[in-house]
Design a protein around this motif. Structure first.
Motif, PDB file in Angstrom:
ATOM      1  N   GLU A 283     -43.930  18.771   7.045  1.00 14.35           N
ATOM      2  CA  GLU A 283     -45.208  19.206   7.586  1.00 14.35           C
ATOM      3  C   GLU A 283     -46.131  19.440   6.404  1.00 14.35           C
ATOM      4  OE1 GLU A 283     -44.558  22.694  10.021  1.00 14.35           O
ATOM      5  OE2 GLU A 283     -42.947  21.679  11.092  1.00 14.35           O
TER       6      GLU A 283
ATOM      7  N   LEU B   5     -50.151  20.228  27.095  1.00 14.63           N
ATOM      8  CA  LEU B   5     -49.154  19.849  26.090  1.00 14.63           C
ATOM      9  C   LEU B   5     -49.286  18.352  25.854  1.00 14.63           C
ATOM     10  CD1 LEU B   5     -46.332  21.830  27.770  1.00 14.63           C
ATOM     11  CD2 LEU B   5     -46.729  22.059  25.322  1.00 14.63           C
ATOM     12  N   ALA B   6     -49.267  17.960  24.588  1.00  9.67           N
ATOM     13  CA  ALA B   6     -49.275  16.531  24.251  1.00  9.67           C
ATOM     14  C   ALA B   6     -48.871  16.366  22.796  1.00  9.67           C
ATOM     15  CB  ALA B   6     -50.660  15.917  24.476  1.00  9.67           C
TER      16      ALA B   6
ATOM     17  N   LEU C 185     -50.903  27.751  18.718  1.00  9.60           N
ATOM     18  CA  LEU C 185     -52.001  27.875  17.760  1.00  9.60           C
ATOM     19  C   LEU C 185     -53.015  26.778  18.052  1.00  9.60           C
ATOM     20  CD1 LEU C 185     -51.733  25.499  15.149  1.00  9.60           C
ATOM     21  CD2 LEU C 185     -49.500  26.568  15.242  1.00  9.60           C
TER      22      LEU C 185
ATOM     23  N   THR D  28     -51.114  19.530  21.492  1.00 15.02           N
ATOM     24  CA  THR D  28     -51.184  20.797  22.221  1.00 15.02           C
ATOM     25  C   THR D  28     -52.062  21.794  21.463  1.00 15.02           C
ATOM     26  OG1 THR D  28     -48.865  20.383  22.769  1.00 15.02           O
ATOM     27  CG2 THR D  28     -49.696  22.589  23.223  1.00 15.02           C
ATOM     28  N   LYS D  29     -52.147  21.623  20.155  1.00 14.01           N
ATOM     29  CA  LYS D  29     -52.801  22.602  19.297  1.00 14.01           C
ATOM     30  C   LYS D  29     -54.290  22.242  19.133  1.00 14.01           C
ATOM     31  CE  LYS D  29     -48.537  23.971  19.120  1.00 14.01           C
ATOM     32  NZ  LYS D  29     -47.587  23.603  18.073  1.00 14.01           N
TER      33      LYS D  29
ATOM     34  N   SER E 177     -45.390  15.786  24.716  1.00 10.42           N
ATOM     35  CA  SER E 177     -45.517  16.973  23.869  1.00 10.42           C
ATOM     36  C   SER E 177     -45.329  16.546  22.420  1.00 10.42           C
ATOM     37  CB  SER E 177     -44.463  18.028  24.233  1.00 10.42           C
ATOM     38  OG  SER E 177     -43.181  17.577  23.840  1.00 10.42           O
ATOM     39  N   GLY E 178     -45.599  17.452  21.501  1.00 10.22           N
ATOM     40  CA  GLY E 178     -45.368  17.158  20.086  1.00 10.22           C
ATOM     41  C   GLY E 178     -43.892  16.896  19.818  1.00 10.22           C
ATOM     42  N   MET E 179     -43.034  17.693  20.436  1.00 11.40           N
ATOM     43  CA  MET E 179     -41.596  17.502  20.248  1.00 11.40           C
ATOM     44  C   MET E 179     -41.154  16.150  20.792  1.00 11.40           C
ATOM     45  SD  MET E 179     -40.213  19.655  18.356  1.00 11.40           S
ATOM     46  CE  MET E 179     -38.561  19.002  18.533  1.00 11.40           C
TER      47      MET E 179
ATOM     48  N   TYR F 191     -41.486  23.609  11.678  1.00  9.77           N
ATOM     49  CA  TYR F 191     -41.411  24.103  13.051  1.00  9.77           C
ATOM     50  C   TYR F 191     -39.929  24.210  13.438  1.00  9.77           C
ATOM     51  CZ  TYR F 191     -42.249  24.314  18.071  1.00  9.77           C
ATOM     52  OH  TYR F 191     -42.269  24.693  19.372  1.00  9.77           O
TER      53      TYR F 191
ATOM     54  N   SER G 191     -48.844  17.712  17.069  1.00  6.73           N
ATOM     55  CA  SER G 191     -48.752  18.332  18.373  1.00  6.73           C
ATOM     56  C   SER G 191     -50.197  18.452  18.847  1.00  6.73           C
ATOM     57  CB  SER G 191     -48.105  19.715  18.281  1.00  6.73           C
ATOM     58  OG  SER G 191     -48.342  20.393  19.506  1.00  6.73           O
TER      59      SER G 191
ATOM     60  N   THR H 197     -50.002  18.644  12.133  1.00  8.88           N
ATOM     61  CA  THR H 197     -50.538  19.438  13.249  1.00  8.88           C
ATOM     62  C   THR H 197     -51.484  20.532  12.773  1.00  8.88           C
ATOM     63  OG1 THR H 197     -48.552  19.060  14.568  1.00  8.88           O
ATOM     64  CG2 THR H 197     -49.880  20.970  15.154  1.00  8.88           C
ATOM     65  N   LEU H 198     -51.102  21.252  11.700  1.00  6.90           N
ATOM     66  CA  LEU H 198     -51.920  22.377  11.249  1.00  6.90           C
ATOM     67  C   LEU H 198     -53.208  21.912  10.580  1.00  6.90           C
ATOM     68  CD1 LEU H 198     -49.455  24.019  12.029  1.00  6.90           C
ATOM     69  CD2 LEU H 198     -49.637  25.251   9.879  1.00  6.90           C
TER      70      LEU H 198
ATOM     71  N   ASN I 289     -45.572  25.405   8.610  1.00  6.17           N
ATOM     72  CA  ASN I 289     -45.701  26.481   9.586  1.00  6.17           C
ATOM     73  C   ASN I 289     -44.493  27.405   9.431  1.00  6.17           C
ATOM     74  OD1 ASN I 289     -46.023  28.004  11.920  1.00  6.17           O
ATOM     75  ND2 ASN I 289     -45.623  26.316  13.322  1.00  6.17           N
TER      76      ASN I 289
ATOM     77  N   ASP J 278     -45.953  15.675   9.569  1.00  4.40           N
ATOM     78  CA  ASP J 278     -46.446  16.401  10.738  1.00  4.40           C
ATOM     79  C   ASP J 278     -47.680  17.176  10.257  1.00  4.40           C
ATOM     80  OD1 ASP J 278     -47.027  18.382  12.607  1.00  4.40           O
ATOM     81  OD2 ASP J 278     -44.929  18.759  13.128  1.00  4.40           O
TER      82      ASP J 278
HETATM   83  C1  LIG Z   1     -46.227  23.180  18.091  1.00  2.00           C
HETATM   84  C2  LIG Z   1     -45.738  22.315  17.000  1.00  2.00           C
HETATM   85  C3  LIG Z   1     -44.863  21.265  17.256  1.00  2.00           C
HETATM   86  C4  LIG Z   1     -44.338  20.983  18.637  1.00  2.00           C
HETATM   87  O1  LIG Z   1     -45.345  20.565  19.497  1.00  2.00           O
HETATM   88  P1  LIG Z   1     -45.266  20.753  21.100  1.00  2.00           P
HETATM   89  O2  LIG Z   1     -46.516  20.123  21.583  1.00  2.00           O
HETATM   90  O3  LIG Z   1     -45.192  22.236  21.343  1.00  2.00           O
HETATM   91  O4  LIG Z   1     -44.026  20.083  21.553  1.00  2.00           O
HETATM   92  C5  LIG Z   1     -44.475  20.465  16.196  1.00  2.00           C
HETATM   93  N1  LIG Z   1     -44.913  20.691  14.937  1.00  2.00           N
HETATM   94  C6  LIG Z   1     -45.757  21.705  14.650  1.00  2.00           C
HETATM   95  C7  LIG Z   1     -46.213  21.911  13.248  1.00  2.00           C
HETATM   96  C8  LIG Z   1     -46.196  22.561  15.669  1.00  2.00           C
HETATM   97  O5  LIG Z   1     -47.018  23.572  15.387  1.00  2.00           O
END
Ligand SMILES: *Cc1c(COP(=O)(O)O)cnc(C)c1O
Length: 396
Positions: free
Chosen positions: A158, A221-222, A341, A211-212, A89-91, A115, A209, A189-190, A162, A187
């Motif tokens: 980030e 999840l990744a 998201l 996952t997004k 997962s991202g975490m 986050y 993440s 992710t967005l 977020n 980070d």
């Molecule tokens: C969702 C998210 C995470 C965590 O990721 P997971 O895959 O849910 O563990 C970390 N950072 C940001 C910015 C996120 O949106």
């Protein structure tokens, strides 16, 4: 060789082809899902050769699997990094990196818009191992500089953040790290590698993440950390011990999701912009957070640094209390009510209820989470339909 090649190809070509062999087992065009917790050696001498010559092959499932290896190469190609390490997962990716790089007495400084679980992990759990976390106001580079001392090992942010979508000046952020001899982590992710390439600014580590947007279909999840081989070799080693690896099934889904990555991002960018522009003109909306809007605090920087602004749009309902805000969320029909998201389906949520309900009003205020705030992850549906839906939900 692979690394050089993918630098010259476009993102869409890399998303489809990078990391994959031209000819695959059984002449299959797709990579077979390899379900194996362990991998066999033909005899004892091959084990010795594997150890002594460091042959590249699989050994035991906790250290890696073939489907994961393909996805890691593809993600490295998209990020333009030497190395990418995928996690469950991202975490898990954040925890894996931080647990590798920090020891008792070390300090970490991060921008406070982030986050909420990243904040919680550092402030509450790393503290139990003697790692000190300092939080400073997002995008306040002087405050971050002042928080650095000789024990500081990592600067974290980030970009965009977020749920406020503040944009960090990566040139300043990486310069800050280099000036103090401290590593930097973004980070992204967005933003995704489609909209932002933090390594080009000298950032050490990029985290997503997956996952997004990278997975993109709300079905897995990744997480992934990208960077140089040298800086990530100990991170990969510890992942093998901690066991936060993903499964072959999930890796197949992520690989498949990535095939359409650039197409999806084009639609997320276009839809996010359209929805943000619509909301900004609506009399019931008092504020819209979206880097693609001229009214956004960091619009100029975002335009310089990013190629698009993604599908996440945060807004505030004029004069509404939390209950009136919840009523609007409940009236929306296309976006589903859920955390997360970056998937093809639009999602909507009220951060005050979804992620910050257990916090005190004071704490929410400190993190800038207002009762009348709504966060929407705009999917890849037709923008006109989403806007039409918001129109009916926002009627008095
Ligand atoms: C969702 C998210 C995470 C965590 O990721 P997971 O895959 O849910 O563990 C970390 N950072 C940001 C910015 C996120 O949106």
């Amino acid at each position: 060789m692979e690394f050089k090649k993918h630098k010259t190809q476009g993102a869409a070509t890399r998303a489809v082809h990078s990391g994959e062999s031209r000819q695959k087992p059984l002449d299959s065009i797709t990579d077979p899902i390899v379900l194996a917790s362990t991998f066999t050696f033909k005899d004892s001498q091959s084990i010795i050769d594997y150890i002594e010559k460091g042959e590249s092959r699989e050994e035991y499932g906790r250290y890696g699997n073939p489907n994961e290896a393909v996805v890691e190469r593809k993600l490295a190609a998209l990020e333009g990094s030497e190395e990418a390490i995928v996690y469950s997962s991202g975490m898990a990716a954040l925890v894996g990196l931080v647990m590798t790089k920090l020891s008792a007495g070390d300090e970490i400084v991060f921008f406070d818009e982030c986050y909420h679980r990243s904040r919680e992990f550092c402030a509450q759990h790393l503290a139990r191992f003697g790692v000190i976390t300092r939080q400073v106001e997002a995008c306040n580079y002087d405050a971050m500089s002042a928080a650095i001392n000789q024990n500081t090992k990592l600067l974290v942010s980030e970009s965009p953040t977020n749920p406020h979508l503040s944009v960090v000046d990566l040139e300043k952020f990486s310069e800050l790290g280099q000036r103090h001899g401290v590593e930097t982590l973004i980070d992204a992710t967005l933003a995704t590698p489609y909209n932002l390439q933090p390594l080009n600014y000298g950032i050490d580590y990029v985290l997503h993440s997956a996952t997004k947007y990278l997975g993109g279909h709300n079905d897995l999840l990744a997480g992934v950390v990208c960077g140089s081989e040298e800086q990530l070799s100990d991170v990969r080693y510890l992942r093998g011990i901690m066991g936060s690896i993903n499964s072959a099934h999930n890796m197949y889904l992520l690989q498949r999701g990535l095939k359409t990555f650039t197409l999806r991002m084009q639609q997320h960018n276009a839809n996010g912009q359209a929805v943000a522009e619509y909301l900004e003109t609506h009399p019931r909306i008092s504020k819209v957070f979206y880097p693609g809007l001229q009214s956004h605090q960091y619009h100029e920087l975002a335009t310089r640094q990013m190629t698009g602004f993604g599908g996440l749009v945060t807004f505030e309902v004029r004069g509404a209390n939390w209950r009136e805000t919840a009523d609007i969320v409940d009236r929306v029909m296309i976006p589903k009510i859920a955390p997360s998201l970056g998937g093809v389906e639009s999602l909507i949520e009220q951060p005050m209820i979804m992620s910050y309900f257990e916090l005190s009003a004071d704490e929410r205020k400190q993190f800038g989470i207002r009762d009348n705030m709504i966060r929407m992850s705009v999917g890849i549906e037709d923008a006109a339909d989403i806007i039409h839906d918001l129109e009916q939900a926002l009627q008095d």
